[in-house]
Design a protein around this motif. Sequence first.
Motif, PDB file in Angstrom:
ATOM      1  N   GLY A   1       0.916  -1.186  -0.071  1.00 41.77           N
ATOM      2  CA  GLY A   1      -0.022   0.034  -0.090  1.00 41.77           C
ATOM      3  C   GLY A   1       0.815   1.315  -0.207  1.00 41.77           C
ATOM      4  O   GLY A   1       1.332   1.492   1.125  1.00 41.77           O
TER       5      GLY A   1
ATOM      6  N   ALA B   1      -5.871  -7.504   0.086  1.00 39.85           N
ATOM      7  CA  ALA B   1      -4.665  -7.100   0.107  1.00 39.85           C
ATOM      8  C   ALA B   1      -3.624  -8.335   0.674  1.00 39.85           C
ATOM      9  O   ALA B   1      -2.371  -8.846   0.156  1.00 39.85           O
TER      10      ALA B   1
ATOM     11  N   CYS C   1      -2.900  -0.328   3.487  1.00 39.61           N
ATOM     12  CA  CYS C   1      -4.159   0.092   2.711  1.00 39.61           C
ATOM     13  C   CYS C   1      -5.325   0.266   3.679  1.00 39.61           C
ATOM     14  O   CYS C   1      -5.309   0.339   4.810  1.00 39.61           O
TER      15      CYS C   1
ATOM     16  N   ARG D   1       0.571  -0.582 -11.953  1.00 39.68           N
ATOM     17  CA  ARG D   1       1.174   0.444 -10.801  1.00 39.68           C
ATOM     18  C   ARG D   1       2.557   0.396 -10.701  1.00 39.68           C
ATOM     19  O   ARG D   1       3.345   1.385 -10.448  1.00 39.68           O
TER      20      ARG D   1
ATOM     21  N   PRO E   1       2.400  -8.012  -6.155  1.00 37.76           N
ATOM     22  CA  PRO E   1       2.319  -8.993  -5.156  1.00 37.76           C
ATOM     23  C   PRO E   1       2.841 -10.452  -5.543  1.00 37.76           C
ATOM     24  O   PRO E   1       3.014 -11.036  -4.434  1.00 37.76           O
TER      25      PRO E   1
ATOM     26  N   ASP F   1      -9.776  -2.564   2.127  1.00 35.13           N
ATOM     27  CA  ASP F   1      -8.992  -3.405   1.163  1.00 35.13           C
ATOM     28  C   ASP F   1      -7.923  -4.591   2.032  1.00 35.13           C
ATOM     29  O   ASP F   1      -7.306  -5.203   1.033  1.00 35.13           O
TER      30      ASP F   1
ATOM     31  N   SER G   1      -3.355 -11.447  -1.348  1.00 36.07           N
ATOM     32  CA  SER G   1      -2.365 -11.413  -2.361  1.00 36.07           C
ATOM     33  C   SER G   1      -0.984 -11.679  -2.092  1.00 36.07           C
ATOM     34  O   SER G   1      -0.495 -12.131  -3.130  1.00 36.07           O
TER      35      SER G   1
ATOM     36  N   ARG H   1      -0.017  -2.713  -6.171  1.00 34.97           N
ATOM     37  CA  ARG H   1      -1.249  -3.748  -6.588  1.00 34.97           C
ATOM     38  C   ARG H   1      -1.126  -4.564  -7.876  1.00 34.97           C
ATOM     39  O   ARG H   1      -1.479  -5.878  -7.749  1.00 34.97           O
ATOM     40  N   ASP H   2      -0.383  -4.164  -8.844  1.00 26.50           N
ATOM     41  CA  ASP H   2      -0.298  -4.910 -10.056  1.00 26.50           C
ATOM     42  C   ASP H   2       0.850  -4.454 -10.965  1.00 26.50           C
ATOM     43  O   ASP H   2       1.673  -3.375 -10.736  1.00 26.50           O
TER      44      ASP H   2
END
Length: 304
Positions: free
Chosen positions: A7, A84, A76, A35, A63, A80, A87, A31-32
């Motif tokens: 986060g 999170a 986060c 990002r 992640p 979330d 993940s 996040r992915d």
Amino acid sequence: MSWHVLGAGSLGGLWAARLFRGGEPVRLILRDRTRLAQYRAGGGLRLTEGDTTSLYPLPAEAPEAGNSIRRLILACKSYDAEEAIASVAARLEPDAEILLLQNGLGSQDAVAARVPRARCLRASTTEGAFRETDFHVVAAGAGQTWIGDQLGTQAPPPWLDTLTALGFTLRWTDDIDARLWRKLAINCAINPLTVLHRCRNGELRQHASEVADLCSELAALLEAMGLAPAAQGLQQEVEAVITATANNRSSMLQDVERGQRTEVSYLLGHALPIAQRLRLPVPQLEALHQRLRARLEERGLPVD
Ligand code: NAD
Ligand code: KPL
């Protein structure tokens, strides 16, 4: 031993930048891959403190990265947190420690249930930070962070001293839930009213009897839960917070003004079912929740 910060928003950015600046090995988890590419294109994390903005080229990863996680700061929002942690759950070492920075209550239990082998430390912080833009965080006022285990049975982790030396104001407590409940009560007495009256915290002084009625029900709830010390002097502290933060917009009002989901489910939405289970009448809090949900609905925002 490396830190991971999941986060890279306001608080996560603040914590990660301070760790990096202090020479601690730290990696951001974004996040992915999209990002991650955006973050890398900007060259790192920017932190503004007072008049100074510094760029910190912290390493970052997705992640699903391959390295294992020993110490994780979960930064986060409450809503979330469960997704999170899920993940990265497969990457946690068996004796992993997770520091949960979420406000309110409810998300911490959900996270702990997802990763039963990890040591989940709960934090209650008055530290302030906001996002200027993506990956640019502004430190907005020093505060302190209470940390503890849910059951208060274990010794504080040795890294508490390391972090204190880096400029974090940290305090260990054997009763973190009482701290979290006290903060929850303060937030329940202030934040929804600032949304309903569309006002800064200080303007709640014009609604003193409404604040007092909420404090009295919140104190009764804390007492009924066996948290009498957390109930003591609640109204006086709420009034003091209103005065000390008179010029601030509450975090809930800021969320609403930005068109973002609020953390109401982890504040009023967590407290009310407990009052119901205890058969404690809390009509003012119920009415506040209804009015807030109606306002959120009007604004097209989630009501939970
Ligand atoms: P924020 O919205 O600024 O940051 C949260 C970050 O988490 C965002 O960057 C988001 O993209 C990221 N995120 C969400 N889900 C993710 C996932 N699955 N994987 C990777 N990243 C993910 O929020 P914040 O203000 O830093 O607040 C975090 C928590 O701290 C909240 O519970 C808040 O109430 C609490 N808190 C914040 C402050 C403050 O001053 N900002 C003060 C006290 C408490
Ligand atoms: O914690 C806060 C928040 O806005 O969430 C208070 C104490 C109300 C300060 O604004």
